[in-house]
Each structure stands twice: as C-alpha cells, then as structure tokens.
Enzyme design. Structure first.
Site, PDB file in Angstrom:
ATOM      1  N   PRO A  23       0.830  -1.210   0.000  1.00 47.38           N
ATOM      2  CA  PRO A  23       0.000   0.000   0.000  1.00 47.38           C
ATOM      3  C   PRO A  23       0.865   1.262   0.000  1.00 47.38           C
ATOM      4  O   PRO A  23       1.850   1.333   0.737  1.00 47.38           O
ATOM      5  CB  PRO A  23      -0.799  -0.117   1.305  1.00 47.38           C
ATOM      6  CG  PRO A  23       0.003  -1.039   2.173  1.00 47.38           C
ATOM      7  CD  PRO A  23       0.717  -1.974   1.246  1.00 47.38           C
ATOM      8  N   ALA A  57      -3.444   3.331   2.121  1.00 50.08           N
ATOM      9  CA  ALA A  57      -4.202   3.561   3.351  1.00 50.08           C
ATOM     10  C   ALA A  57      -5.457   4.355   2.989  1.00 50.08           C
ATOM     11  O   ALA A  57      -5.381   5.465   2.466  1.00 50.08           O
ATOM     12  CB  ALA A  57      -3.356   4.336   4.348  1.00 50.08           C
ATOM     13  N   TYR A 183      -0.235   4.290  13.365  1.00 54.14           N
ATOM     14  CA  TYR A 183      -1.591   4.813  13.204  1.00 54.14           C
ATOM     15  C   TYR A 183      -2.492   4.240  14.306  1.00 54.14           C
ATOM     16  O   TYR A 183      -2.025   3.522  15.189  1.00 54.14           O
ATOM     17  CB  TYR A 183      -2.092   4.548  11.778  1.00 54.14           C
ATOM     18  CG  TYR A 183      -1.233   5.309  10.784  1.00 54.14           C
ATOM     19  CD1 TYR A 183      -1.152   6.698  10.841  1.00 54.14           C
ATOM     20  CD2 TYR A 183      -0.440   4.653   9.849  1.00 54.14           C
ATOM     21  CE1 TYR A 183      -0.333   7.418   9.979  1.00 54.14           C
ATOM     22  CE2 TYR A 183       0.401   5.361   8.977  1.00 54.14           C
ATOM     23  CZ  TYR A 183       0.443   6.750   9.054  1.00 54.14           C
ATOM     24  OH  TYR A 183       1.261   7.458   8.228  1.00 54.14           O
TER      25      TYR A 183
HETATM   26  C1  LIG Z   1       5.020   6.607  -1.319  1.00 54.15           C
HETATM   27  C2  LIG Z   1       4.799   5.670  -0.183  1.00 54.15           C
HETATM   28  C3  LIG Z   1       3.554   5.616   0.428  1.00 54.15           C
HETATM   29  C4  LIG Z   1       3.311   4.690   1.463  1.00 54.15           C
HETATM   30  N1  LIG Z   1       2.051   4.582   1.970  1.00 54.15           N
HETATM   31  C5  LIG Z   1       1.754   3.554   2.802  1.00 54.15           C
HETATM   32  C6  LIG Z   1       0.421   3.262   3.148  1.00 54.15           C
HETATM   33  O1  LIG Z   1      -0.527   3.869   2.645  1.00 54.15           O
HETATM   34  N2  LIG Z   1       0.190   2.269   4.033  1.00 54.15           N
HETATM   35  C7  LIG Z   1       1.224   1.525   4.574  1.00 54.15           C
HETATM   36  O2  LIG Z   1       0.968   0.631   5.371  1.00 54.15           O
HETATM   37  N3  LIG Z   1       2.501   1.761   4.222  1.00 54.15           N
HETATM   38  C8  LIG Z   1       2.788   2.725   3.330  1.00 54.15           C
HETATM   39  N4  LIG Z   1       4.081   2.911   2.904  1.00 54.15           N
HETATM   40  C9  LIG Z   1       5.108   1.968   3.360  1.00 54.15           C
HETATM   41  C10 LIG Z   1       5.267   0.844   2.326  1.00 54.15           C
HETATM   42  O3  LIG Z   1       4.086   0.093   2.158  1.00 54.15           O
HETATM   43  C11 LIG Z   1       6.428  -0.096   2.704  1.00 54.15           C
HETATM   44  O4  LIG Z   1       6.113  -0.748   3.908  1.00 54.15           O
HETATM   45  C12 LIG Z   1       7.757   0.631   2.864  1.00 54.15           C
HETATM   46  O5  LIG Z   1       7.942   1.585   1.837  1.00 54.15           O
HETATM   47  C13 LIG Z   1       8.941  -0.343   2.827  1.00 54.15           C
HETATM   48  O6  LIG Z   1       8.928  -1.102   1.643  1.00 54.15           O
HETATM   49  P1  LIG Z   1       9.900  -0.756   0.375  1.00 54.15           P
HETATM   50  O7  LIG Z   1      11.307  -0.825   0.889  1.00 54.15           O
HETATM   51  O8  LIG Z   1       9.588  -1.840  -0.635  1.00 54.15           O
HETATM   52  O9  LIG Z   1       9.551   0.604  -0.116  1.00 54.15           O
HETATM   53  C14 LIG Z   1       4.349   3.843   1.908  1.00 54.15           C
HETATM   54  C15 LIG Z   1       5.615   3.950   1.324  1.00 54.15           C
HETATM   55  C16 LIG Z   1       5.836   4.820   0.275  1.00 54.15           C
HETATM   56  C17 LIG Z   1       7.189   4.847  -0.367  1.00 54.15           C
END
Ligand SMILES: Cc1cc2nc3c(=O)[nH]c(=O)nc-3n(C[C@H](O)[C@H](O)[C@H](O)COP(=O)(O)O)c2cc1C
Length: 371
Positions: A23, A57, A183
């Site tokens: 997400p 989210a 959250y």
């Molecule tokens: C642009 C962006 C928006 C994110 N929004 C959410 C979100 O809406 N809900 C959530 O649980 N995590 C959110 N995250 C965290 C990611 O889901 C993920 O857990 C985190 O970026 C680590 O993974 P990655 O190394 O593959 O980016 C967001 C991350 C990014 C980069």
C-alpha cells in the site's frame, strides 16, 4: 522452477504469484475520492503482473485521514469514485485488489510528504482535532489528541465496518486492516502511545483488545470467502515499546478469529525509533510470525532484487514479498523478475510484442490467450 512465481492461497483468494504491491499513499484524493491520478497510477501498477495489489491507506472516516488529500471510503461519493477506477482496472487486468482500511489516530491532520509532512493545527485551514487512545501527542509540541471514550471507540469500530461494507459492494477481493506504522490501531498496541487505565490499556491483553474488536467487526462485515488480514509493526524500535512477542500474541489471537495473513512491517509510533535499516531488514520478523503463529506472512522493506525475493520465499522466511518503492521505480518489476528467474507472468495483449527474443516464454498470456 521459481518459488516466487508459484501461486499462493490466502483464504478463498488465489494469487497467481507471491509478489504483492504494498500500500502506498498518494495524497491525491479530494474529500476521500479517487480521481484521475489513481486511474493512471493504479492503472499501470495493475499491468505489472504482480499477484496482488493493496490500495493505499484508505480512511474509514474524514478524521481518520493522514492528510486532507488521503483516499477514503466513508461516503457514497468516495465509493462511486473508487468504483470508477476499479471498473477500469478490472477491464484490463486480472490482478486481485485489496484495500488497506485505516485510521491515522494522532498522526492525522498532517500535510503531504512533499509539503513537509508536518501536523496541521485544528484551527488552521485543512486541519482537524485528532483522536487517539490517550491524550499523548506523537511528537513533542504537536497538538494533544482527544482520548477516545466508549462512544468514540464504538464510532471508530462502526466506521471500519461501514467501509468494509463499501469494499464488499465494490467487489474488492480482500481487506488489509492497517494496524501498523503508528496509526490508530498501532497506537492502542504500543505502551508508548497507550496509557489508558480502562480495559483497553495496561496489560498486553487489554492493549490488543480494540484492534481485535475492529478485526472481528470487519471480518463479520465482509464476505466470508474473501480474506481479511492485518498489517502489523513487529517492533517500535524503542526500548519499552511494542515488540515481536506482542506481535506474535496478536497474530495468534487474530488467527483464531479467521485472519488470513499478517503483513509484517515495523516502526512508526515514535520519533525516538532507531531502525536497523538494510536489505530485507524486516524479513526476520516475518519469519518469526510465520513460525510462531502458523499464518501466511508477507515480508516487506528494502526487497529490491528478484534473486533476493526468490530466496525469501524459497527459504520459507515468508509466503509473499511486498514491494513499495521498487514498484514505483520500476512498475514492470514482476516482468523483469520473471525473466531473470525463468518464470512466466501475465501481460496485457497490447504489450505482447514487447516480449524480448531471449525470453520467449515470459508472457503466459501470449501462450494461453488470456488468464
Ligand atoms: C510513497 C509511499 C507511500 C506509502 N504509503 C503507505 C500506506 O498507505 N500504508 C502503509 O501501510 N505503508 C505505506 N508505505 C510503506 C510501504 O508500504 C512499505 O512498507 C515501505 O515503503 C517499505 O517497503 P519498500 O522498501 O519496498 O519501499 C508507503 C511507502 C511509500 C514509499
């Protein structure tokens, strides 16, 4: 044979492979309603060949939004707007779509990251009074949230239920409840944010009570054959905070109530967190949850390479890998991973001619016509 590209069963839902689009908030909605940005953004991710997409989210109430531009599912207008996007996705992609239902608690009423991410005071334009388990701000100097009373807890739980009913009507294939990243539900779990003296604070059992009540209510409101699971921060990265033992206890309690998986992440509840960052840094937590709770897990966090993802699945550390930033950087990540690992992936017929000569078997739709 690639293990990453083996199907995965989550309750009644079958994923074509074990790559999950994590997400990602887009801070681009209008009063909760998805717009053309979501059509473009989700549209190209839906063509990526991943096994599942989890929508950003999505607030269950206006005051549950992180920012004024968060996606929401709390009004008929929001439901219609998301329905428009989902119809387009379904017309052109076989990918199942889950929604992450969320309430930001004391981290609500904030600016988008590209505007600095600071909290918006309740009396400033776009701001509102936040609510939380206890009257404790996230960071020193921030607005003190209102501690939720009995009526407030019931209202928030019912907001989750109504959003789940909207998700069911929209045909969303699964619900992820956001219990992570500091959250609202995480705020109940963590002793750093929860200083309640009633049955929702104090002991581990008490701190888990509200997240479990929300899970049970959502599970009951969503069709039984469609999975519901929770995203949990396995540690606060702060001594005395929420930890892996609590995460395992919560996962076991959720499993007993029909939870289909745990999406294992970390952090977010305290500015004092000291995160040990590195490639796949949260994977060991996913493994512990999988082993101790016996639930399918999704591992997330700095998983960027196909061989790394393959190893996580092959070693049995997790049942799926979830990618956020890597999918934004390279929305065809699953195609490239399939090419590297000798697997096949679904691609739209309009793109079949792009299949490189050296990867003749890459697009399984090229052989089967459609999925
Ligand atoms: C642009 C962006 C928006 C994110 N929004 C959410 C979100 O809406 N809900 C959530 O649980 N995590 C959110 N995250 C965290 C990611 O889901 C993920 O857990 C985190 O970026 C680590 O993974 P990655 O190394 O593959 O980016 C967001 C991350 C990014 C980069």
């Amino acid at each position: 044979m690639s293990r990453l590209f083996e199907p995965l069963q989550l309750g009644g839902l079958r994923l074509a492979n074990r790559i999950v689009i994590a997400p990602m908030c887009q801070y681009s909605a209008e009063d909760g309603a998805a717009g053309d940005w979501h059509m473009i953004h989700l549209g190209h991710l839906a063509l990526s060949g991943a096994g599942l997409m989890i929508l950003e989210a999505t607030a269950v109430s206006p005051e549950g939004r992180i920012s004024p531009a968060d996606l929401g599912l709390y009004s008929d207008t929001d439901e219609e707007a998301l329905g428009r996007v989902l119809r387009a996705l379904r017309a052109h992609s076989p990918m199942p779509v889950a929604v992450q239902l969320s309430h930001a608690g004391r981290k609500a009423s904030s600016r988008a990251p590209w505007e600095g991410g600071a909290q918006i005071p309740p009396d400033a334009p776009g701001g509102w009074k936040t609510e939380a388990p206890s009257a404790l701000p996230h960071s020193p100097g921030e607005e003190v949230p209102v501690a939720l009373d009995r009526a407030g807890l019931d209202r928030v739980r019912d907001d989750f239920v109504r959003a789940a009913e909207r998700a069911a009507r929209l045909g969303l294939e699964a619900i992820e409840i956001h219990g992570a990243h500091g959250y609202l539900l995480h705020q109940f779990l963590s002793p750093l944010a929860n200083e309640r003296t009633d049955e929702y604070g104090g002991s581990l059992e008490n701190r888990m009570r509200f997240p479990i009540e929300v899970f049970e209510a959502v599970r009951a409101a969503f069709p039984a054959e469609r999975p519901v699971w929770m995203r949990i921060s396995a540690t606060d990265w702060v001594p005395g905070g929420w930890d892996i033992e609590g995460t395992i206890a919560l996962s076991q309690a959720l499993k007993a109530r029909g939870c289909a998986a745990i999406h294992v992440t970390t952090g977010g509840v305290s500015p004092r967190q000291a995160i040990a960052l590195g490639p796949g840094y949260q994977v060991p937590f996913a493994r512990q949850v999988k082993e101790a709770a016996g639930l399918p897990t999704m591992a997330v966090g700095l998983i960027t390479e196909p061989e790394q993802a393959e190893e996580i699945i092959a070693r049995g550390d997790a049942d799926a890998v979830s990618l956020a930033r890597a999918m934004l950087y390279d929305p065809r990540w699953p195609w490239h991973a399939a090419a590297r690992l000798g697997a096949t992936v679904s691609a739209p017929k309009q793109y079949w001619r792009s299949q490189p000569r050296e990867y003749k078997e890459l697009f399984d739709s090229a052989r089967h016509g459609q999925r």
